[in-house]
Scaffold this motif. Sequence first.
Motif, mmCIF file in Angstrom:
data_model
loop_
_atom_site.group_PDB
_atom_site.id
_atom_site.type_symbol
_atom_site.label_atom_id
_atom_site.label_comp_id
_atom_site.label_asym_id
_atom_site.label_seq_id
_atom_site.Cartn_x
_atom_site.Cartn_y
_atom_site.Cartn_z
ATOM 1 N N UNK A 18 79.969 -61.240 -36.744
ATOM 2 C CA UNK A 18 80.649 -61.941 -37.831
ATOM 3 C C UNK A 18 79.804 -61.986 -39.096
ATOM 4 N N UNK A 19 78.506 -62.284 -38.950
ATOM 5 C CA UNK A 19 77.633 -62.332 -40.114
ATOM 6 C C UNK A 19 77.529 -60.963 -40.783
ATOM 7 N N UNK A 20 77.517 -59.921 -39.977
ATOM 8 C CA UNK A 20 77.450 -58.577 -40.537
ATOM 9 C C UNK A 20 78.727 -58.247 -41.307
ATOM 10 N N UNK A 21 79.874 -58.575 -40.745
ATOM 11 C CA UNK A 21 81.148 -58.256 -41.377
ATOM 12 C C UNK A 21 81.377 -59.078 -42.645
ATOM 13 N N UNK A 22 80.933 -60.330 -42.628
ATOM 14 C CA UNK A 22 81.141 -61.197 -43.785
ATOM 15 C C UNK A 22 80.104 -60.977 -44.882
ATOM 16 N N UNK A 23 78.936 -60.465 -44.525
ATOM 17 C CA UNK A 23 77.866 -60.238 -45.492
ATOM 18 C C UNK A 23 78.005 -58.903 -46.201
ATOM 19 N N UNK A 24 77.065 -58.585 -47.076
ATOM 20 C CA UNK A 24 77.153 -57.344 -47.847
ATOM 21 C C UNK A 24 76.772 -56.101 -47.058
ATOM 22 N N UNK A 25 76.035 -56.246 -45.965
ATOM 23 C CA UNK A 25 75.544 -55.062 -45.250
ATOM 24 C C UNK A 25 76.677 -54.243 -44.655
ATOM 25 N N UNK A 26 77.762 -54.910 -44.211
ATOM 26 C CA UNK A 26 78.879 -54.181 -43.622
ATOM 27 C C UNK A 26 79.700 -53.404 -44.628
ATOM 28 N N UNK A 27 79.617 -53.780 -45.901
ATOM 29 C CA UNK A 27 80.353 -53.068 -46.951
ATOM 30 C C UNK A 27 81.844 -53.314 -46.940
ATOM 31 N N UNK A 28 82.315 -54.312 -46.185
ATOM 32 C CA UNK A 28 83.752 -54.555 -46.076
ATOM 33 C C UNK A 28 84.214 -55.785 -46.836
ATOM 34 N N UNK A 29 83.297 -56.630 -47.267
ATOM 35 C CA UNK A 29 83.662 -57.851 -47.967
ATOM 36 C C UNK A 29 83.785 -57.562 -49.470
ATOM 37 N N UNK A 30 85.005 -57.620 -50.023
ATOM 38 C CA UNK A 30 85.192 -57.278 -51.443
ATOM 39 C C UNK A 30 84.464 -58.220 -52.398
ATOM 40 N N UNK A 31 84.040 -59.377 -51.924
ATOM 41 C CA UNK A 31 83.355 -60.332 -52.790
ATOM 42 C C UNK A 31 82.035 -59.775 -53.311
ATOM 43 N N UNK A 33 81.565 -56.592 -54.186
ATOM 44 C CA UNK A 33 81.783 -55.448 -55.056
ATOM 45 C C UNK A 33 81.510 -54.130 -54.357
ATOM 46 N N UNK A 34 81.201 -53.113 -55.157
ATOM 47 C CA UNK A 34 80.947 -51.787 -54.608
ATOM 48 C C UNK A 34 79.890 -51.093 -55.467
ATOM 49 N N UNK A 35 79.476 -49.938 -55.035
ATOM 50 C CA UNK A 35 78.512 -49.158 -55.803
ATOM 51 C C UNK A 35 77.197 -49.883 -56.001
ATOM 52 N N UNK A 36 76.703 -49.879 -57.242
ATOM 53 C CA UNK A 36 75.411 -50.490 -57.548
ATOM 54 C C UNK A 36 75.411 -51.994 -57.295
ATOM 55 N N UNK A 37 76.541 -52.646 -57.550
ATOM 56 C CA UNK A 37 76.629 -54.090 -57.325
ATOM 57 C C UNK A 37 76.459 -54.412 -55.840
ATOM 58 N N UNK A 38 77.061 -53.603 -54.989
ATOM 59 C CA UNK A 38 76.940 -53.814 -53.549
ATOM 60 C C UNK A 38 75.505 -53.577 -53.083
ATOM 61 N N UNK A 39 74.878 -52.536 -53.579
ATOM 62 C CA UNK A 39 73.483 -52.258 -53.205
ATOM 63 C C UNK A 39 72.560 -53.392 -53.633
ATOM 64 N N UNK A 40 72.798 -53.926 -54.833
ATOM 65 C CA UNK A 40 71.981 -55.039 -55.315
ATOM 66 C C UNK A 40 72.200 -56.279 -54.440
ATOM 67 N N UNK A 41 73.445 -56.514 -54.042
ATOM 68 C CA UNK A 41 73.742 -57.652 -53.182
ATOM 69 C C UNK A 41 73.088 -57.497 -51.812
ATOM 70 N N UNK A 42 73.082 -56.278 -51.297
ATOM 71 C CA UNK A 42 72.442 -56.025 -50.006
ATOM 72 C C UNK A 42 70.941 -56.287 -50.077
ATOM 73 N N UNK A 43 70.294 -55.804 -51.126
ATOM 74 C CA UNK A 43 68.845 -56.023 -51.265
ATOM 75 C C UNK A 43 68.527 -57.513 -51.364
ATOM 76 N N UNK A 44 69.322 -58.232 -52.162
ATOM 77 C CA UNK A 44 69.092 -59.675 -52.311
ATOM 78 C C UNK A 44 69.322 -60.406 -50.985
ATOM 79 N N UNK A 45 70.325 -59.984 -50.242
ATOM 80 C CA UNK A 45 70.661 -60.597 -48.963
ATOM 81 C C UNK A 45 69.522 -60.405 -47.962
ATOM 82 N N UNK A 46 68.994 -59.185 -47.878
ATOM 83 C CA UNK A 46 67.902 -58.904 -46.951
ATOM 84 C C UNK A 46 66.636 -59.667 -47.331
ATOM 85 N N UNK A 47 66.387 -59.782 -48.624
ATOM 86 C CA UNK A 47 65.181 -60.489 -49.057
ATOM 87 C C UNK A 47 65.322 -61.999 -48.837
#
Length: 236
Positions: A18-31, A33-47
């Motif tokens: 559930x955490x994977x699907x709801x977070x940015x790492x899964x890439x399925x949560x439109x909140x 975004x996509x592209x560079x915005x998604x990558x930035x969200x993933x980096x911030x999430x992991x940190x």
Amino acid sequence: MISKSTPMTYALIVLCCLLFLLGPAGGLNPAYGSGDALLAAQRAYFRRWGVIPAELFDGPARAALTPATALFVHGSWVHLLGNMLFLYVFGAMTEERMGRVQFTLFYVGCGYLALLGYAAANAASEQSLVGASGAISAVLGAFLYLFPGARVTSLLPFLFFLPLRFPAWVVLPFWAALQWLAAGRAPQGPGVAYLAHLVGFGLGFVVAWMLFGRVNRGCPRVEAAPAPAPEGENLP
């Protein structure tokens, strides 16, 4: 069908998914975004939720919680599915032997210490470490002690991936040896935290020995589905 005697194994799997699907790492949560915005969200999430060794030992107090939160964060679909398959295969029998409360404390505690051990060996690293592999490796170590004769189905690449059944005392030490060899050859930079696997595996075996001694060890014949080795991803 989910066994009533092993609810925590399945609860951990559901929570991680559930955490994977709801977070940015899964890439399925439109909140996110996509592209560079998604990558930035993933980096911030992991940190935010992963372990950063340099901050763990010389940073804010909240960093002390990250070896626990990182256990529920995964970096990719392969990372998540590999870890959850290992937990599904080996976790249920281990939980049934330990009991749900003791198993949960064992899982989180050993996982925390496995990531802490990796961080201590890489104290200057600024990379985020995420994944349940330290905890799952501890489950493997405990399983080896508690069920050394359990039959585990394995896929061996040098035998054309034929499914063969071996006892746990053959398969799991072989897996640990591969982690040891890989840890010695691992390059610097993002990748798999093999040291966390080794620390978790050793802790799991020792804790199971301390808790159970020579009492209640079992050698059941069980089918364990093949899976890739659990990974702890070291992310930039």
